[in-house]
Design a protein around this motif. Structure first.
Motif, mmCIF file in Angstrom:
data_model
loop_
_atom_site.group_PDB
_atom_site.id
_atom_site.type_symbol
_atom_site.label_atom_id
_atom_site.label_comp_id
_atom_site.label_asym_id
_atom_site.label_seq_id
_atom_site.Cartn_x
_atom_site.Cartn_y
_atom_site.Cartn_z
ATOM 1 N N LYS A 31 39.967 37.179 42.074
ATOM 2 C CA LYS A 31 40.018 37.833 43.380
ATOM 3 C C LYS A 31 39.861 39.334 43.225
ATOM 4 O O LYS A 31 40.192 39.909 42.193
ATOM 5 C CB LYS A 31 41.350 37.527 44.075
ATOM 6 N N ASN A 32 39.388 39.968 44.278
ATOM 7 C CA ASN A 32 39.228 41.425 44.344
ATOM 8 C C ASN A 32 38.342 41.960 43.227
ATOM 9 O O ASN A 32 38.519 43.081 42.777
ATOM 10 C CB ASN A 32 40.590 42.118 44.329
ATOM 11 N N GLN A 34 38.286 41.437 40.116
ATOM 12 C CA GLN A 34 39.009 41.789 38.894
ATOM 13 C C GLN A 34 38.645 40.787 37.797
ATOM 14 O O GLN A 34 39.498 40.155 37.180
ATOM 15 C CB GLN A 34 40.517 41.802 39.143
#
Length: 77
Positions: A31-32, A34
């Motif tokens: 997620k994000n 990363q």
């Protein structure tokens, strides 16, 4: 390069680790954005050696520039 999700990595860890060991890096999407990359130790060591060499060459270049601009210090043996 292979991309996978954490759930697939957990389910097929040995396969992905074998791929990385055999020279096929594995990107694990998170997620994000990363993300992480799994590399073999050999590839990691090669990358670190290349980085150290680049840093050393930059240091040498700075020294050469200093000498060329008269900022060097001469030492007697």
């Amino acid at each position: 390069m292979i991309a996978t999700k954490p759930i697939d990595l957990r389910a097929n860890l040995k396969t992905y680790l074998d791929n990385a060991f055999n020279g096929e890096p594995v990107i694990v999407s998170r997620k994000n954005n990363q993300n992480v990359v799994i590399l073999s130790e050999r590839e990691y060591n090669d990358l670190m050696k290349t980085k150290r060499n680049a840093e050393y060459l930059a240091k040498l270049q700075r020294g050469i520039c200093a000498l060329n601009t008269g900022k060097g210090i001469e030492h007697d043996e």
